[in-house]
Motif scaffolding. Structure first.
Motif, PDB file in Angstrom:
ATOM      1  N   LEU A 106      -9.889  23.242  19.496  1.00  0.00           N
ATOM      2  CA  LEU A 106      -9.790  22.064  18.636  1.00  0.00           C
ATOM      3  C   LEU A 106     -11.067  21.919  17.823  1.00  0.00           C
ATOM      4  O   LEU A 106     -12.100  22.484  18.164  1.00  0.00           O
ATOM      5  CB  LEU A 106      -9.601  20.798  19.481  1.00  0.00           C
ATOM      6  CG  LEU A 106      -8.389  20.748  20.398  1.00  0.00           C
ATOM      7  CD1 LEU A 106      -8.451  19.525  21.293  1.00  0.00           C
ATOM      8  CD2 LEU A 106      -7.111  20.748  19.581  1.00  0.00           C
ATOM      9  N   ARG A 107     -10.986  21.126  16.782  1.00  0.00           N
ATOM     10  CA  ARG A 107     -12.174  20.782  16.006  1.00  0.00           C
ATOM     11  C   ARG A 107     -12.035  19.347  15.530  1.00  0.00           C
ATOM     12  O   ARG A 107     -10.955  18.760  15.602  1.00  0.00           O
ATOM     13  CB  ARG A 107     -12.375  21.745  14.838  1.00  0.00           C
ATOM     14  CG  ARG A 107     -11.299  21.702  13.794  1.00  0.00           C
ATOM     15  CD  ARG A 107     -11.511  22.816  12.755  1.00  0.00           C
ATOM     16  NE  ARG A 107     -10.462  22.842  11.772  1.00  0.00           N
ATOM     17  CZ  ARG A 107     -10.543  22.258  10.588  1.00  0.00           C
ATOM     18  NH1 ARG A 107     -11.626  21.603  10.238  1.00  0.00           N
ATOM     19  NH2 ARG A 107      -9.546  22.322   9.731  1.00  0.00           N
ATOM     20  N   LEU A 108     -13.131  18.794  15.045  1.00  0.00           N
ATOM     21  CA  LEU A 108     -13.152  17.418  14.573  1.00  0.00           C
ATOM     22  C   LEU A 108     -13.442  17.403  13.075  1.00  0.00           C
ATOM     23  O   LEU A 108     -14.498  17.862  12.643  1.00  0.00           O
ATOM     24  CB  LEU A 108     -14.215  16.614  15.328  1.00  0.00           C
ATOM     25  CG  LEU A 108     -13.938  16.448  16.819  1.00  0.00           C
ATOM     26  CD1 LEU A 108     -15.164  15.889  17.535  1.00  0.00           C
ATOM     27  CD2 LEU A 108     -12.729  15.561  17.044  1.00  0.00           C
ATOM     28  N   LEU A 109     -12.511  16.892  12.289  1.00  0.00           N
ATOM     29  CA  LEU A 109     -12.667  16.802  10.849  1.00  0.00           C
ATOM     30  C   LEU A 109     -13.367  15.494  10.507  1.00  0.00           C
ATOM     31  O   LEU A 109     -12.958  14.428  10.962  1.00  0.00           O
ATOM     32  CB  LEU A 109     -11.294  16.823  10.169  1.00  0.00           C
ATOM     33  CG  LEU A 109     -11.289  16.604   8.660  1.00  0.00           C
ATOM     34  CD1 LEU A 109     -11.851  17.820   7.946  1.00  0.00           C
ATOM     35  CD2 LEU A 109      -9.891  16.283   8.170  1.00  0.00           C
ATOM     36  N   ALA A 110     -14.435  15.573   9.727  1.00  0.00           N
ATOM     37  CA  ALA A 110     -15.139  14.387   9.236  1.00  0.00           C
ATOM     38  C   ALA A 110     -15.053  14.403   7.719  1.00  0.00           C
ATOM     39  O   ALA A 110     -15.788  15.122   7.048  1.00  0.00           O
ATOM     40  CB  ALA A 110     -16.588  14.400   9.700  1.00  0.00           C
ATOM     41  N   ARG A 111     -14.137  13.649   7.183  1.00  0.00           N
ATOM     42  CA  ARG A 111     -13.911  13.593   5.739  1.00  0.00           C
ATOM     43  C   ARG A 111     -13.272  12.235   5.464  1.00  0.00           C
ATOM     44  O   ARG A 111     -12.669  11.655   6.343  1.00  0.00           O
ATOM     45  CB  ARG A 111     -12.971  14.723   5.335  1.00  0.00           C
ATOM     46  CG  ARG A 111     -12.848  14.875   3.854  1.00  0.00           C
ATOM     47  CD  ARG A 111     -12.095  16.099   3.476  1.00  0.00           C
ATOM     48  NE  ARG A 111     -12.870  17.293   3.816  1.00  0.00           N
ATOM     49  CZ  ARG A 111     -12.400  18.516   3.717  1.00  0.00           C
ATOM     50  NH1 ARG A 111     -11.176  18.714   3.313  1.00  0.00           N
ATOM     51  NH2 ARG A 111     -13.148  19.539   4.021  1.00  0.00           N
ATOM     52  N   GLY A 112     -13.340  11.742   4.282  1.00  0.00           N
ATOM     53  CA  GLY A 112     -12.789  10.422   3.974  1.00  0.00           C
ATOM     54  C   GLY A 112     -11.311  10.281   4.256  1.00  0.00           C
ATOM     55  O   GLY A 112     -10.835   9.231   4.656  1.00  0.00           O
ATOM     56  N   LEU A 113     -10.553  11.373   4.064  1.00  0.00           N
ATOM     57  CA  LEU A 113      -9.109  11.336   4.248  1.00  0.00           C
ATOM     58  C   LEU A 113      -8.651  12.714   4.719  1.00  0.00           C
ATOM     59  O   LEU A 113      -9.130  13.726   4.213  1.00  0.00           O
ATOM     60  CB  LEU A 113      -8.432  10.994   2.913  1.00  0.00           C
ATOM     61  CG  LEU A 113      -6.963  10.643   2.942  1.00  0.00           C
ATOM     62  CD1 LEU A 113      -6.740   9.301   3.638  1.00  0.00           C
ATOM     63  CD2 LEU A 113      -6.422  10.567   1.514  1.00  0.00           C
ATOM     64  N   ASP A 114      -7.750  12.740   5.674  1.00  0.00           N
ATOM     65  CA  ASP A 114      -7.172  14.002   6.143  1.00  0.00           C
ATOM     66  C   ASP A 114      -6.501  14.679   4.943  1.00  0.00           C
ATOM     67  O   ASP A 114      -5.526  14.165   4.407  1.00  0.00           O
ATOM     68  CB  ASP A 114      -6.165  13.714   7.256  1.00  0.00           C
ATOM     69  CG  ASP A 114      -5.418  14.940   7.743  1.00  0.00           C
ATOM     70  OD1 ASP A 114      -5.600  16.038   7.183  1.00  0.00           O
ATOM     71  OD2 ASP A 114      -4.633  14.801   8.698  1.00  0.00           O
ATOM     72  N   PRO A 115      -7.018  15.831   4.489  1.00  0.00           N
ATOM     73  CA  PRO A 115      -6.518  16.438   3.260  1.00  0.00           C
ATOM     74  C   PRO A 115      -5.291  17.315   3.439  1.00  0.00           C
ATOM     75  O   PRO A 115      -4.679  17.719   2.460  1.00  0.00           O
ATOM     76  CB  PRO A 115      -7.700  17.300   2.813  1.00  0.00           C
ATOM     77  CG  PRO A 115      -8.316  17.732   4.099  1.00  0.00           C
ATOM     78  CD  PRO A 115      -8.151  16.558   5.033  1.00  0.00           C
ATOM     79  N   ARG A 116      -4.911  17.632   4.674  1.00  0.00           N
ATOM     80  CA  ARG A 116      -3.874  18.629   4.887  1.00  0.00           C
ATOM     81  C   ARG A 116      -2.548  18.067   5.362  1.00  0.00           C
ATOM     82  O   ARG A 116      -1.499  18.595   5.040  1.00  0.00           O
ATOM     83  CB  ARG A 116      -4.349  19.652   5.921  1.00  0.00           C
ATOM     84  CG  ARG A 116      -5.587  20.393   5.482  1.00  0.00           C
ATOM     85  CD  ARG A 116      -6.008  21.348   6.525  1.00  0.00           C
ATOM     86  NE  ARG A 116      -5.746  22.688   6.039  1.00  0.00           N
ATOM     87  CZ  ARG A 116      -5.892  23.779   6.740  1.00  0.00           C
ATOM     88  NH1 ARG A 116      -6.283  23.693   7.979  1.00  0.00           N
ATOM     89  NH2 ARG A 116      -5.654  24.956   6.226  1.00  0.00           N
TER      90      ARG A 116
END
Length: 194
Positions: free
Chosen positions: A118-128
């Motif tokens: 697993l990984r943790l996405l840090a971005r304003g909005l889930d892009p996928r």
């Protein structure tokens, strides 16, 4: 509360949200949340629980149906409505202390999640993830009513609840409580512009 005339010291804290993802990029929700559980065994609740046990974070019953964890320094890990994982730091006296506690928790989470694929996405909005493939994992009445309210106005409220990843910086202004209130109001134009 503070006694009349009492002053407060500088303080700083933050809240940062991440979207748990499988390494291929698809979201991974906590087991038992609305919708079918994953068949491949990837589960963000299990991953956080295992990390918490390894590092001595204390599990508590969360206020909205999923567990919450307190770190030894007073920070908290909780789930947000769309399955986002939020770390809320303890109140810190300065940026160095904030960086130290935050870096420690996030490195441990990242390493433990990576061991599980697993990984943790840090971005304003889930892009996928398409909005139709998301789910609300917190089933409390508060979130049900919030989602119903947003749905009357379109899809953006649902997107905010299920896909947004925020960073909140909390600053305690020294002086009287009213000094902080005035400082916050003076900053509003700059913050809105940002």
């Amino acid at each position: 509360g503070l006694a009349r005339g009492a002053t407060t010291p500088w303080s700083i804290g933050l809240e940062i949200e991440f979207m748990p993802l499988a390494t291929a990029g698809e979201p991974v929700w906590p087991a038992g949340s609305e919708g079918p559980d994953r068949l491949d065994g990837l589960d963000s609740l299990v991953a956080v629980r295992a990390c918490a046990r390894r590092h001595g974070w204390v599990e508590h019953a969360g206020p909205y149906g999923l567990a919450a964890w307190q770190t030894p320094d007073g920070g908290w890990l909780t789930f947000e409505p769309g399955g986002q994982l939020e770390y809320a730091s303890p109140v810190c006296p300065d940026l160095d202390a904030l960086e130290q506690c935050t870096r420690g928790v996030l490195l441990r989470l990242g390493e433990d999640f990576a061991r599980r694929g697993l990984r943790l996405l840090a971005r304003g909005l889930d892009p996928r993830t398409p909005l139709c493939d998301t789910r609300r994992v917190l089933t409390a009445e508060r979130y049900l009513r919030q989602e119903q309210h947003y749905d009357r106005r379109g899809v953006e409220g649902r997107r905010m609840m299920r896909q947004s990843l925020a960073l909140h910086v909390n600053v305690g202004i020294p002086g009287l409580p009213s000094d902080g209130w005035w400082a916050a109001n003076a900053l509003v134009p700059a913050l809105v512009a940002i």
